[in-house]
Structure formats: structure tokens, C-alpha cells
Design a protein around this motif. Structure first.
Motif, mmCIF file in Angstrom:
data_model
loop_
_atom_site.group_PDB
_atom_site.id
_atom_site.type_symbol
_atom_site.label_atom_id
_atom_site.label_comp_id
_atom_site.label_asym_id
_atom_site.label_seq_id
_atom_site.Cartn_x
_atom_site.Cartn_y
_atom_site.Cartn_z
ATOM 1 N N ARG A 58 60.796 56.906 -35.945
ATOM 2 C CA ARG A 58 60.970 57.174 -34.515
ATOM 3 C C ARG A 58 62.417 57.004 -34.028
ATOM 4 N NH1 ARG A 58 57.425 54.131 -29.960
ATOM 5 N NH2 ARG A 58 55.749 54.676 -31.411
ATOM 6 N N PHE A 106 50.838 61.016 -39.821
ATOM 7 C CA PHE A 106 49.802 61.042 -38.790
ATOM 8 C C PHE A 106 48.377 60.923 -39.337
ATOM 9 C CE2 PHE A 106 53.460 63.132 -36.883
ATOM 10 C CZ PHE A 106 53.552 62.464 -35.671
ATOM 11 N N GLU A 125 53.588 58.305 -32.164
ATOM 12 C CA GLU A 125 52.298 58.436 -31.493
ATOM 13 C C GLU A 125 51.650 59.756 -31.907
ATOM 14 O OE1 GLU A 125 50.946 56.164 -29.698
ATOM 15 O OE2 GLU A 125 52.684 54.803 -29.639
ATOM 16 N N PRO A 126 50.305 59.822 -31.945
ATOM 17 C CA PRO A 126 49.636 61.072 -32.333
ATOM 18 C C PRO A 126 50.118 62.287 -31.544
ATOM 19 C CG PRO A 126 48.050 59.282 -32.242
ATOM 20 C CD PRO A 126 49.344 58.726 -31.721
ATOM 21 N N ALA A 127 50.422 62.097 -30.269
ATOM 22 C CA ALA A 127 50.851 63.223 -29.435
ATOM 23 C C ALA A 127 52.216 63.767 -29.844
ATOM 24 C CB ALA A 127 50.892 62.790 -27.972
ATOM 25 N N GLN A 128 52.933 63.047 -30.709
ATOM 26 C CA GLN A 128 54.271 63.475 -31.125
ATOM 27 C C GLN A 128 54.254 64.351 -32.381
ATOM 28 O OE1 GLN A 128 55.783 59.264 -31.102
ATOM 29 N NE2 GLN A 128 57.490 60.162 -29.968
ATOM 30 N N ARG A 129 53.079 64.677 -32.873
ATOM 31 C CA ARG A 129 52.997 65.421 -34.129
ATOM 32 C C ARG A 129 53.737 66.758 -34.053
ATOM 33 N NH1 ARG A 129 48.172 65.306 -38.086
ATOM 34 N NH2 ARG A 129 48.867 66.717 -39.745
ATOM 35 N N ALA A 130 53.500 67.516 -33.015
ATOM 36 C CA ALA A 130 54.149 68.824 -32.902
ATOM 37 C C ALA A 130 55.664 68.665 -32.839
ATOM 38 C CB ALA A 130 53.635 69.567 -31.673
ATOM 39 N N ARG A 131 56.117 67.644 -32.133
ATOM 40 C CA ARG A 131 57.545 67.395 -32.039
ATOM 41 C C ARG A 131 58.145 67.075 -33.407
ATOM 42 N NH1 ARG A 131 62.497 68.455 -30.740
ATOM 43 N NH2 ARG A 131 63.834 66.640 -30.405
#
Length: 338
Positions: free
Chosen positions: A167, A249, A210-216
């Protein structure tokens, strides 16, 4: 080993690999370190591994079995007073490469000696620009590490950088690419953060995503690869970068299609002298060199062959690091290329 189920049939190359000569030996020489990096607890071990005499003998044993690559590892190997002497010994034995990963702070005093060794390749750990690197490793560490890199380049010591994808570092990897291009360095190694190095009693969540950061993360990996190609910089671990999102992830540890060949060409001696077929297959100890076990007796004995079979049949634990079977991942990527 009786608890293992019978492996499936191997193809011709896999069967051939069962009889390969040893190619690479890794020896955990120390878990001492001169730094206390925020994301690492390896330094807490505070001890050296094999004695100088035993380490020299292990190198000779490995060379007799065909090994041409030496990977000193553990903590900061330059914390050992005899480390440069061990590199000189490996060079005299005829090792073609000694792959030295270092934080760079203790290197400059040894560089003139290292420059005389044709086998030494330095890999200096760098996490990003000064504000990123120093936040993780200590104030002023970036400047000292970069000074060592520049001095190594001036003396002609083959040098590259090693970065960890996590991160705090993901958004500044281009800095490492730029340094490679501007200084004319060798390969850049990038690997994902491994929670194991943070120790069992610490929370690694601040280094993870965080899981929501996968696309990033996926977008950034594509951007980094494109930028490196634009600048003419080779990423040594490029063929495994596609596996990083699933590793980070989903907790998936990849194995190259067609199996892993590391145990067929590699051996690890850990800090206590235990012998393993790689850094990640630690369930079964193949022997112990401190107790007097010889590599010649271990290489291709029944246990080693059984562990080779596990890896070749894709039933090893899997891993994702610069010490993974990069050569096989590379070959698989070439096969997929149009």
C-alpha cells in the motif's frame, strides 16, 4: 512421506528434471540486520547461521554437484564480518553468480573488493522516493542506499533494485523505473508484500490493500509495466505480475502451469542448518548440515525426489516472490504470446 498420495504421470521435461544437477544454493547466513524496517520482523532473530568454515564447505559441496549460483540470504548479510570473504570463496570455486540482496548501507566499504569478483550481482532494496523509503526504513536511509548504488555503478559492479509492492509503495514505483533508466542498472525486481515477514504477533493490514482497491491495483500494475517498457527497463518478475491481484486479494499462491521446477535445481540451507527444496516448502526437512548431513547424500534421495514430484505435479504450497520459479513463468508467458 508415506502420507503423500501417488503423483500423476509426469511429462518428458518433468521426468527429466528429476535427474537435474543442482544449479543454485541459498544459505541463510544471518538474521541480524542494521535496520528495523517497519514492515519486517526478520531482524528480531539476531543470530548468524552456518559458521564460516561450514558455509565454505557447503559452497564447495554445492559446486561439486553442479551449482553455479549462490544466494546468500536471511537478514543483512553484510552484518557478518566474513561475508565478503564468503563471496570471494564462491568466486574462486567458480560460481557464476552470487545474488546479493542488501539494504545498501554497509556495502560501500566493501565495493572495491566486490568489484574484483566477476560473480557478484547486487540487488539493493529500495521502496520508492526518499519520503516513502525513509518512512519505512529510517530517516536518511534512502540517501545512503542510493549513494551505494551510484558507487557500485561507478566501479562496474552489476547492480539492480528490488522493490516491494504494498500500500505505501504502489503509487511511486515509477521512481524505481526512472532510477534504473538513468543509472543504467540491471533488472528491476518487484514482488508483492509477504505478510510472513511481519511476524506472527503484528498486524500486517497497513501494508495490504482493501478489497475495494483491487481494480486500482490491477490498473497500477498495467501502468508500471507499460512505463518500464517505455523507458527500456526490464522487470525481472514481470511474468508473475498478473498473479499479484489474486495473491493479494484472494490469498492464492500461484504455481507455474506445468508445475514448479525450483526443487529440481535449488536447495535452501536455513539459519539452523535444515535443508529444504525451496523457501516455501518447509513441511519436510531433507537433512541438517550442522549435524553433518552432506548435500550429495540429500540431493535426489527419496525425500528430495518426493518433494520434486509434489512441485512438478503442482501440489506444492505455491508462492509469489523473486525467488519463485520465474524461468518457468517466463516460458509460459512466451508460449502465450502471439
Amino acid at each position: 512421506m508415506a502420507r503423500r498420495s501417488a503423483p500423476p504421470s509426469l511429462n518428458a521435461r518433468q521426468a527429466e528434471a528429476l535427474g537435474w544437477d543442482l544449479q543454485e544454493i541459498a544459505i541463510e547466513l544471518t538474521v541480524h540486520c542494521n535496520l528495523r524496517c517497519a514492515m519486517c520482523s526478520v531482524w528480531q532473530g539476531r543470530k548468524h547461521g552456518a559458521s564460516g568454515e561450514l558455509a565454505r564447505d557447503l559452497l564447495a559441496q554445492a559446486r561439486a554437484l553442479g551449482a553455479s549460483s549462490f544466494v546468500p540470504c536471511g537478514g543483512e548479510c553484510f552484518m557478518r564480518e566474513d561475508f565478503t570473504e564468503l563471496l570471494q570463496h564462491a568466486d574462486r570455486l567458480g560460481f557464476e553468480r552470487s545474488e546479493v540482496v542488501t539494504n545498501g548501507l554497509l556495502v560501500e566499504a566493501q565495493l572495491e573488493k566486490l568489484a574484483e569478483l566477476r560473480s557478484v550481482h547486487l540487488h539493493v532494496s529500495l521502496d520508492g522516493p526518499p519520503e516513502v523509503h525513509d518512512a519505512l526504513r529510517g530517516q536518511g536511509v534512502y540517501a545512503r542506499a542510493l549513494s551505494a548504488v551510484e558507487a557500485a555503478v561507478r566501479l562496474g559492479v552489476p547492480t539492480g533494485l528490488s522493490g516491494v509492492l504494498m500500500r505505501p509503495t504502489l503509487d511511486t514505483v515509477e521512481h524505481l523505473v526512472d532510477l534504473h533508466a538513468e543509472l543504467g542498472l540491471r533488472e528491476l525486481s518487484l514482488q508483492p508484500y509477504q505478510p510472513e515477514i511481519d511476524g506472527q504477533d503484528r498486524d500486517p493490514s497497513r501494508w495490504l490493500f482493501e478489497p475495494a482497491q483491487r481494480a486500482r491495483v490491477m490498473d497500477r500494475l498495467a501502468e508500471i509495466r507499460a512505463y518500464a517498457r517505455e523507458r527500456g527497463v526490464k522487470i525481472y518478475t514481470e511474468s508473475v505480475l498478473d498473479h499479484v491481484p489474486a495473491y493479494l486479494f484472494d490469498g492464492l499462491r500461484p504455481i507455474p502451469p506445468g508445475g514448479c521446477f525450483m526443487p529440481s535445481r535449488f536447495v535452501l540451507i536455513d539459519i539452523d542448518g535444515d535443508v529444504y527444496p525451496c523457501f516455501f516448502m518447509r513441511e519436510d526437512v531433507m537433512g541438517n548440515v550442522v549435524r553433518g548431513d552432506r548435500l550429495e547424500a540429500i540431493w535426489h534421495d527419496e525425500m528430495h525426489t518426493a518433494l520434486q514430484m509434489l512441485a512438478l505435479s503442482s501440489r506444492c504450497p505455491g508462492c509469489l516472490a523473486a525467488c519463485s520459479d520465474i524461468a518457468t513463468f517466463d516460458a509460459c508467458e512466451l508460449e502465450r504470446s502471439p
